[in-house]
Enzyme design. Sequence first.
Site, PDB file in Angstrom:
ATOM      1  CG  HIS A 182      19.958  -9.690 -11.325  1.00  7.78           C
ATOM      2  ND1 HIS A 182      19.721  -8.843 -12.390  1.00  7.78           N
ATOM      3  CD2 HIS A 182      20.311  -8.889 -10.285  1.00  7.78           C
ATOM      4  CE1 HIS A 182      19.914  -7.585 -12.011  1.00  7.78           C
ATOM      5  NE2 HIS A 182      20.271  -7.596 -10.743  1.00  7.78           N
ATOM      6  CD  GLU A 193      17.338 -13.558 -15.007  1.00  8.56           C
ATOM      7  OE1 GLU A 193      16.759 -12.834 -15.841  1.00  8.56           O
ATOM      8  OE2 GLU A 193      17.637 -13.173 -13.857  1.00  8.56           O
ATOM      9  CB  CYS A 215      18.565  -6.956 -16.584  1.00  5.65           C
ATOM     10  SG  CYS A 215      20.009  -7.756 -15.857  1.00  5.65           S
ATOM     11  CB  ALA A 275     -11.707  11.113  14.426  1.00  3.63           C
ATOM     12  CD1 TRP A 284      -6.475   1.255  20.333  1.00  2.00           C
ATOM     13  CD2 TRP A 284      -5.611   1.904  18.394  1.00  2.00           C
ATOM     14  NE1 TRP A 284      -5.156   1.551  20.556  1.00  2.00           N
ATOM     15  CE2 TRP A 284      -4.603   1.958  19.377  1.00  2.00           C
ATOM     16  CE3 TRP A 284      -5.282   2.284  17.090  1.00  2.00           C
ATOM     17  CZ2 TRP A 284      -3.306   2.363  19.102  1.00  2.00           C
ATOM     18  CZ3 TRP A 284      -3.988   2.679  16.816  1.00  2.00           C
ATOM     19  CH2 TRP A 284      -3.015   2.720  17.803  1.00  2.00           C
ATOM     20  N   PRO A 289      -6.490  12.818   6.525  1.00  2.00           N
ATOM     21  CG  PRO A 289      -8.605  13.128   7.432  1.00  2.00           C
ATOM     22  CD  PRO A 289      -7.164  13.052   7.816  1.00  2.00           C
TER      23      PRO A 289
END
Length: 345
Positions: free
Chosen positions: A60, A62, A84, A170, A178, A278
């Site tokens: 971690h 620390e 922690c 669309a 695209w 959708p």
Amino acid sequence: MTDTAHRASDTAIEAAMRRALEIAARGPAVGENPQVGCVLLDARGEQVAEGWHRGTGTPHAEVDALSRVVDSSGLTAVVTLEPCNHTGRTGPCADALIAAGVARVVYAVADPGELAGGGAERLREAGVEVTHGVLADEAEDLLHPWLTSVRFGRPFVTVKWASTLDGRAAAADGTSQWITGAAARQRVHEQRAAHDAIAVGTGTVLADDPSLTARGDGGELLPHQPVPVVFGERPVPADARLRQHPAGLLELGHRDLDRALAELHGRGIRRLYVEGGPTLASAFIQAGLVDEYLVYLAPLLLGGPKTAIDSLGIETMRDARALRIHRIETLGDDLLLVARPAKEA
């Protein structure tokens, strides 16, 4: 312990926290662990070491910072998240700080986890001075997906769609490639790679046969690949491209969203990217399960019925879903709007 009359100033602490946030962002955004940074200061407020968490199973932040100094007694540890207080793949950071002789710990936001939380109390019990709330807003923003997942016990849900300025996904004949340009499409791949899993419905799988991989500019696979998750009861065809996904394939076999999110959380999935058309996107929105919206807007007009989002069951303006714009990006000729529920404002 150091004499409290000779310790890092508030200005030095804030500067150290900004640095801790900067290096925290170097850690992976995916996985069960948060992005955390730590900076160690001496009594004059000068930085003597720093560290950050590099992913599951690694030290971690620390502990990483402490490993870079010979004598850490009397130092101030500035950490983006409360240390922690539990043993997992590594030991408790609170105990590591105590054993190292750190005199003071400053952290930005509390750890909301039932297992990992409580580090501040453990430090105080051992006589370590503890301060919290420094640059808390900035830390909350960095850790927003992880904190949301911990607080709700489910993945942080991102819903993405691309549409024309009039909201169409669309043309009338169903074509959609695209809508956006190359820069926007590449940004989508980067976002896929920043999530643990990517969700689609069976309808999208059958209609489009997507690969759902995260790829670079040259078409190469990015180092992290999100696990494709298919919502729905119909099986994925044996010859579907998803069967060849490098991260495997998860078929839920149902479309119960709450159950699905609980199952995914149990598998260690903390960030879910919903990209599956959708029907699925609208289901998540209607259920109030969306934490962030990524809306790509192309400077096109199509008209017609092919909207990016289906009906949400909203019949009057007073029931409209209120969002706040978190960020706007320009990608070539397209825009990316990042929005979150207004209740978080």
